[in-house]
Design a protein around this motif. Sequence first.
Motif, PDB file in Angstrom:
ATOM      1  N   GLY A 136     -15.292  61.674  37.490  1.00 11.10           N
ATOM      2  CA  GLY A 136     -15.029  62.587  36.387  1.00 11.10           C
ATOM      3  C   GLY A 136     -13.718  63.331  36.444  1.00 11.10           C
ATOM      4  O   GLY A 136     -13.645  64.502  36.075  1.00 11.10           O
ATOM      5  N   GLY A 137     -12.652  62.679  36.907  1.00  7.48           N
ATOM      6  CA  GLY A 137     -11.346  63.310  36.835  1.00  7.48           C
ATOM      7  C   GLY A 137     -10.472  63.179  38.058  1.00  7.48           C
ATOM      8  O   GLY A 137      -9.321  63.619  38.046  1.00  7.48           O
ATOM      9  N   MET A 138     -10.967  62.582  39.133  1.00  8.01           N
ATOM     10  CA  MET A 138     -10.150  62.366  40.323  1.00  8.01           C
ATOM     11  C   MET A 138      -9.430  61.034  40.164  1.00  8.01           C
ATOM     12  O   MET A 138     -10.057  59.974  40.175  1.00  8.01           O
ATOM     13  N   MET A 139      -8.112  61.089  39.996  1.00 11.15           N
ATOM     14  CA  MET A 139      -7.335  59.905  39.669  1.00 11.15           C
ATOM     15  C   MET A 139      -6.820  59.228  40.943  1.00 11.15           C
ATOM     16  O   MET A 139      -6.119  59.838  41.753  1.00 11.15           O
ATOM     17  N   PHE A 140      -7.200  57.962  41.108  1.00 14.15           N
ATOM     18  CA  PHE A 140      -6.771  57.158  42.246  1.00 14.15           C
ATOM     19  C   PHE A 140      -5.871  56.033  41.760  1.00 14.15           C
ATOM     20  O   PHE A 140      -6.241  55.291  40.842  1.00 14.15           O
ATOM     21  N   GLN A 141      -4.706  55.881  42.380  1.00 14.65           N
ATOM     22  CA  GLN A 141      -3.868  54.722  42.102  1.00 14.65           C
ATOM     23  C   GLN A 141      -4.443  53.511  42.815  1.00 14.65           C
ATOM     24  O   GLN A 141      -4.748  53.564  44.005  1.00 14.65           O
ATOM     25  N   LEU A 142      -4.590  52.399  42.098  1.00 16.19           N
ATOM     26  CA  LEU A 142      -5.055  51.161  42.721  1.00 16.19           C
ATOM     27  C   LEU A 142      -3.892  50.477  43.420  1.00 16.19           C
ATOM     28  O   LEU A 142      -2.828  50.263  42.830  1.00 16.19           O
ATOM     29  N   MET A 143      -4.091  50.146  44.689  1.00 20.88           N
ATOM     30  CA  MET A 143      -3.109  49.371  45.433  1.00 20.88           C
ATOM     31  C   MET A 143      -3.806  48.206  46.121  1.00 20.88           C
ATOM     32  O   MET A 143      -4.858  48.386  46.740  1.00 20.88           O
ATOM     33  N   LEU A 144      -3.220  47.031  46.005  1.00 22.33           N
ATOM     34  CA  LEU A 144      -3.690  45.845  46.701  1.00 22.33           C
ATOM     35  C   LEU A 144      -2.804  45.610  47.913  1.00 22.33           C
ATOM     36  O   LEU A 144      -1.590  45.804  47.853  1.00 22.33           O
ATOM     37  N   SER A 145      -3.401  45.177  49.016  1.00 20.92           N
ATOM     38  CA  SER A 145      -2.566  44.760  50.136  1.00 20.92           C
ATOM     39  C   SER A 145      -1.745  43.552  49.698  1.00 20.92           C
ATOM     40  O   SER A 145      -2.101  42.816  48.761  1.00 20.92           O
ATOM     41  N   ASP A 146      -0.621  43.340  50.372  1.00 14.93           N
ATOM     42  CA  ASP A 146       0.230  42.203  50.011  1.00 14.93           C
ATOM     43  C   ASP A 146      -0.545  40.895  50.070  1.00 14.93           C
ATOM     44  O   ASP A 146      -0.393  40.023  49.208  1.00 14.93           O
ATOM     45  N   LYS A 147      -1.396  40.757  51.081  1.00 15.99           N
ATOM     46  CA  LYS A 147      -2.123  39.501  51.256  1.00 15.99           C
ATOM     47  C   LYS A 147      -3.159  39.300  50.154  1.00 15.99           C
ATOM     48  O   LYS A 147      -3.337  38.179  49.653  1.00 15.99           O
ATOM     49  N   LEU A 148      -3.851  40.376  49.758  1.00 12.18           N
ATOM     50  CA  LEU A 148      -4.816  40.242  48.670  1.00 12.18           C
ATOM     51  C   LEU A 148      -4.109  39.987  47.351  1.00 12.18           C
ATOM     52  O   LEU A 148      -4.559  39.162  46.549  1.00 12.18           O
ATOM     53  N   ARG A 149      -2.983  40.656  47.127  1.00 11.99           N
ATOM     54  CA  ARG A 149      -2.239  40.401  45.895  1.00 11.99           C
ATOM     55  C   ARG A 149      -1.811  38.939  45.824  1.00 11.99           C
ATOM     56  O   ARG A 149      -1.968  38.280  44.783  1.00 11.99           O
ATOM     57  N   ASP A 150      -1.256  38.417  46.917  1.00 14.64           N
ATOM     58  CA  ASP A 150      -0.834  37.007  46.931  1.00 14.64           C
ATOM     59  C   ASP A 150      -2.016  36.076  46.666  1.00 14.64           C
ATOM     60  O   ASP A 150      -1.887  35.076  45.949  1.00 14.64           O
ATOM     61  N   HIS A 151      -3.153  36.406  47.246  1.00 18.11           N
ATOM     62  CA  HIS A 151      -4.355  35.592  47.034  1.00 18.11           C
ATOM     63  C   HIS A 151      -4.752  35.587  45.558  1.00 18.11           C
ATOM     64  O   HIS A 151      -5.062  34.530  44.990  1.00 18.11           O
ATOM     65  N   LEU A 152      -4.751  36.756  44.924  1.00 14.41           N
ATOM     66  CA  LEU A 152      -5.159  36.835  43.519  1.00 14.41           C
ATOM     67  C   LEU A 152      -4.157  36.137  42.610  1.00 14.41           C
ATOM     68  O   LEU A 152      -4.544  35.502  41.617  1.00 14.41           O
ATOM     69  N   VAL A 153      -2.872  36.228  42.931  1.00 15.21           N
ATOM     70  CA  VAL A 153      -1.861  35.489  42.172  1.00 15.21           C
ATOM     71  C   VAL A 153      -2.142  33.992  42.268  1.00 15.21           C
ATOM     72  O   VAL A 153      -2.067  33.255  41.269  1.00 15.21           O
ATOM     73  N   ASP A 154      -2.488  33.525  43.450  1.00 13.52           N
ATOM     74  CA  ASP A 154      -2.797  32.108  43.645  1.00 13.52           C
ATOM     75  C   ASP A 154      -4.055  31.703  42.888  1.00 13.52           C
ATOM     76  O   ASP A 154      -4.114  30.627  42.291  1.00 13.52           O
ATOM     77  N   VAL A 155      -5.074  32.560  42.901  1.00 17.58           N
ATOM     78  CA  VAL A 155      -6.301  32.278  42.147  1.00 17.58           C
ATOM     79  C   VAL A 155      -5.979  32.072  40.669  1.00 17.58           C
ATOM     80  O   VAL A 155      -6.454  31.117  40.036  1.00 17.58           O
TER      81      VAL A 155
END
Length: 221
Positions: free
Chosen positions: A51-70
């Motif tokens: 209800g109002g606590m704002m979190f920036q989403l960050m992916l680890s480099d390895k997870l980001r690379d994996h999702l790009v590949d997916v």
Amino acid sequence: PSSVTLHSSTALCGMAASLVEPSQRDEKYKGDIASYLVDLHDNRGTFDFCGGMMFQLMLSDKLRDHLVDVAATNGQQPEIFDAAKPRMFNIPGYAQNADADNIRIFHGRELRQIPDAAGGFGFVLQLSMANDDDPEGWSAEEVNTYDGWGADSGRTWRKADIYESEGFKDFRKTFGEKAFGLNHRFYLHLDGRNKIWLSAEDGCEGTPAEAGNPISRLFGF
């Protein structure tokens, strides 16, 4: 790359509607949730937790690379559960353990006191690659002591020096000297209005929302 310099870069004027508004999200991504998560990361997207606590989403480099590949190879997409599964213990095969598969369940951390994190609170929600020696991922100690189904007050919060001693060598470079955090397992589910929620095992959850705009959050845009 995920680093403090990323956090201190010029903030965007606002999140694109396709990252926040369900119908525009579905029109653009058409089920490509891997690309959706990458775009949230790349655009310093924020999630409204509790209800109002704002979190920036960050992916680890390895997870980001994996999702790009997916996304590029038509691989197995992250699963979004339906609105009938608002808690992790509702999903088929749930068990109280530290397992994650980067599809149904993700390893993550809530991190605090991050310099210039988007959203204005200094909070980051980091997701990392499980089961693949991610240098930014959970340590053996985090896996072995995980009890994220319990209350945060009884769990082990880690400071920067502990993260680095357990193997996350660039933790302070990535998140800052004062950063500290707590590991959680996360999964994705929808609600009755087709909004996406990123939900921790203990039930705390957030939905993509633009920081500083409570009216849009109220009406689910």
